[in-house]
Design a protein around this motif. Sequence first.
Motif, short mmCIF file in Angstrom:
data_model
loop_
_atom_site.label_atom_id
_atom_site.label_comp_id
_atom_site.label_asym_id
_atom_site.label_seq_id
_atom_site.Cartn_x
_atom_site.Cartn_y
_atom_site.Cartn_z
N THR A 176 0.83 -1.21 0.00
CA THR A 176 0.00 0.00 0.00
C THR A 176 0.86 1.26 0.00
OG1 THR A 176 -0.25 -0.13 2.41
CG2 THR A 176 -2.01 -1.09 1.07
N LYS A 177 2.01 1.23 0.67
CA LYS A 177 2.92 2.38 0.62
C LYS A 177 3.41 2.63 -0.80
CE LYS A 177 5.22 2.90 5.09
NZ LYS A 177 6.52 2.86 5.77
N ALA A 178 3.56 1.56 -1.57
CA ALA A 178 4.07 1.69 -2.94
C ALA A 178 2.95 1.91 -3.96
CB ALA A 178 4.87 0.44 -3.31
N GLY A 179 1.72 2.06 -3.49
CA GLY A 179 0.61 2.34 -4.40
C GLY A 179 -0.05 1.10 -5.00
N GLU A 180 0.26 -0.06 -4.49
CA GLU A 180 -0.37 -1.31 -4.94
C GLU A 180 -1.46 -1.69 -3.94
OE1 GLU A 180 0.17 -3.05 -7.69
OE2 GLU A 180 1.92 -1.94 -8.40
N ALA A 181 -2.40 -2.49 -4.40
CA ALA A 181 -3.45 -2.98 -3.50
C ALA A 181 -2.85 -3.98 -2.51
CB ALA A 181 -4.56 -3.64 -4.31
N GLY A 182 -3.21 -3.86 -1.26
CA GLY A 182 -2.66 -4.72 -0.22
C GLY A 182 -3.01 -6.18 -0.39
N TRP A 183 -4.19 -6.47 -0.95
CA TRP A 183 -4.62 -7.86 -1.11
C TRP A 183 -3.68 -8.65 -2.01
CZ3 TRP A 183 -5.44 -9.43 -6.01
CH2 TRP A 183 -5.76 -8.46 -6.97
N LYS A 184 -2.92 -7.98 -2.83
CA LYS A 184 -1.99 -8.67 -3.72
C LYS A 184 -0.89 -9.40 -2.95
CE LYS A 184 -2.71 -5.49 -7.56
NZ LYS A 184 -2.09 -4.50 -8.45
N SER A 185 -0.69 -9.03 -1.70
CA SER A 185 0.36 -9.65 -0.89
C SER A 185 -0.01 -11.05 -0.41
CB SER A 185 0.69 -8.77 0.31
OG SER A 185 -0.41 -8.72 1.21
N ILE A 186 -1.26 -11.44 -0.54
CA ILE A 186 -1.67 -12.76 -0.03
C ILE A 186 -1.81 -13.81 -1.12
CG2 ILE A 186 -2.77 -11.84 2.03
CD1 ILE A 186 -5.46 -12.16 0.67
N ILE A 187 -1.56 -13.45 -2.37
CA ILE A 187 -1.68 -14.41 -3.46
C ILE A 187 -0.29 -14.96 -3.79
CG2 ILE A 187 -2.37 -14.75 -5.87
CD1 ILE A 187 -4.37 -12.46 -5.43
N PRO A 188 -0.10 -16.27 -3.59
CA PRO A 188 1.23 -16.86 -3.85
C PRO A 188 1.68 -16.64 -5.29
CG PRO A 188 -0.18 -18.41 -2.68
CD PRO A 188 -1.05 -17.25 -3.08
N VAL A 189 2.94 -16.49 -5.49
CA VAL A 189 3.64 -16.23 -6.75
C VAL A 189 3.33 -14.83 -7.27
CG1 VAL A 189 4.13 -17.01 -9.10
CG2 VAL A 189 3.75 -18.70 -7.32
N TYR A 190 2.05 -14.44 -7.33
CA TYR A 190 1.70 -13.10 -7.79
C TYR A 190 2.29 -12.06 -6.84
CZ TYR A 190 -1.04 -9.12 -9.43
OH TYR A 190 -1.43 -7.90 -9.92
N ASN A 191 2.32 -12.35 -5.53
CA ASN A 191 2.89 -11.40 -4.59
C ASN A 191 4.39 -11.18 -4.86
OD1 ASN A 191 3.86 -13.83 -3.58
ND2 ASN A 191 3.23 -13.44 -1.48
N LEU A 192 5.08 -12.21 -5.32
CA LEU A 192 6.49 -12.05 -5.68
C LEU A 192 6.65 -11.13 -6.88
CD1 LEU A 192 7.76 -15.72 -5.30
CD2 LEU A 192 8.03 -13.83 -3.69
N TYR A 193 5.75 -11.30 -7.86
CA TYR A 193 5.78 -10.43 -9.04
C TYR A 193 5.56 -8.97 -8.63
CZ TYR A 193 4.17 -7.91 -13.10
OH TYR A 193 4.00 -6.96 -14.05
N VAL A 194 4.55 -8.73 -7.80
CA VAL A 194 4.24 -7.36 -7.38
C VAL A 194 5.39 -6.79 -6.56
CG1 VAL A 194 2.65 -5.91 -6.05
CG2 VAL A 194 1.76 -7.75 -7.49
N GLN A 195 5.96 -7.59 -5.67
CA GLN A 195 7.10 -7.14 -4.88
C GLN A 195 8.27 -6.75 -5.78
OE1 GLN A 195 9.32 -10.04 -2.50
NE2 GLN A 195 9.03 -8.68 -0.75
N ALA A 196 8.53 -7.57 -6.79
CA ALA A 196 9.60 -7.26 -7.73
C ALA A 196 9.27 -6.01 -8.53
CB ALA A 196 9.86 -8.44 -8.65
N LYS A 197 8.00 -5.84 -8.89
CA LYS A 197 7.57 -4.66 -9.65
C LYS A 197 7.75 -3.39 -8.81
CE LYS A 197 3.24 -3.48 -10.70
NZ LYS A 197 1.88 -3.56 -11.21
N ILE A 198 7.50 -3.49 -7.51
CA ILE A 198 7.70 -2.35 -6.61
C ILE A 198 9.18 -1.99 -6.56
CG2 ILE A 198 7.67 -1.67 -4.17
CD1 ILE A 198 5.04 -3.30 -3.94
N ALA A 199 10.02 -3.00 -6.56
CA ALA A 199 11.46 -2.79 -6.39
C ALA A 199 12.20 -2.53 -7.68
CB ALA A 199 12.07 -4.01 -5.70
#
Length: 164
Positions: free
Chosen positions: A47-70
């Motif tokens: 949420t700090k990075a402007g992504e929806a927080g629910w994305k953090s609970i979906i396996p594999v997709y959360n890694l993609y979003v984390q990498a996209k943030i970074a």
Amino acid sequence: MNTTTTLSNQDALMAASAMVGASFGVFVAIAVAIGILTIIADWKIFTKAGEAGWKSIIPVYNLYVQAKIAWKNTAGCYVYALGLFVISLLGSFITRTQGDAAPVFSMILVVCFIAWCVLHILVMIKLSKSFGKGGGFAFGLIVFPTIFTLILGFGSAEYESAQD
């Protein structure tokens, strides 16, 4: 053999079984607590990075979003997220493989795992930098991920931008 000895051996076995069961229960409770804390911390980071927080609970997709943030490089994000998925599939396949091919597949799995670990380290370094933190904080994200994601999520760090 007398009955007193037999009963005391049975009592000792039951006590040992109870201790193992209790230890396992404590281990599971700690693992669940760490998992929940990690999800909460990732939710805040997302949420700090402007992504929806629910994305953090979906396996594999959360890694993609984390990498996209970074990481600005979208191809790197796909490789990072799909890498773990492929390693999981390879691991499942290799455990069922027998015969002469098993060592070759095992070596492929090890190489893939090492490559994913290198990518994970790069993503943690870039995640640290994208929140204005340095190499020491990146080291903390790699070695103590739950603690440092909680610090990143609930601390004063603000998201700046994804890194090149």
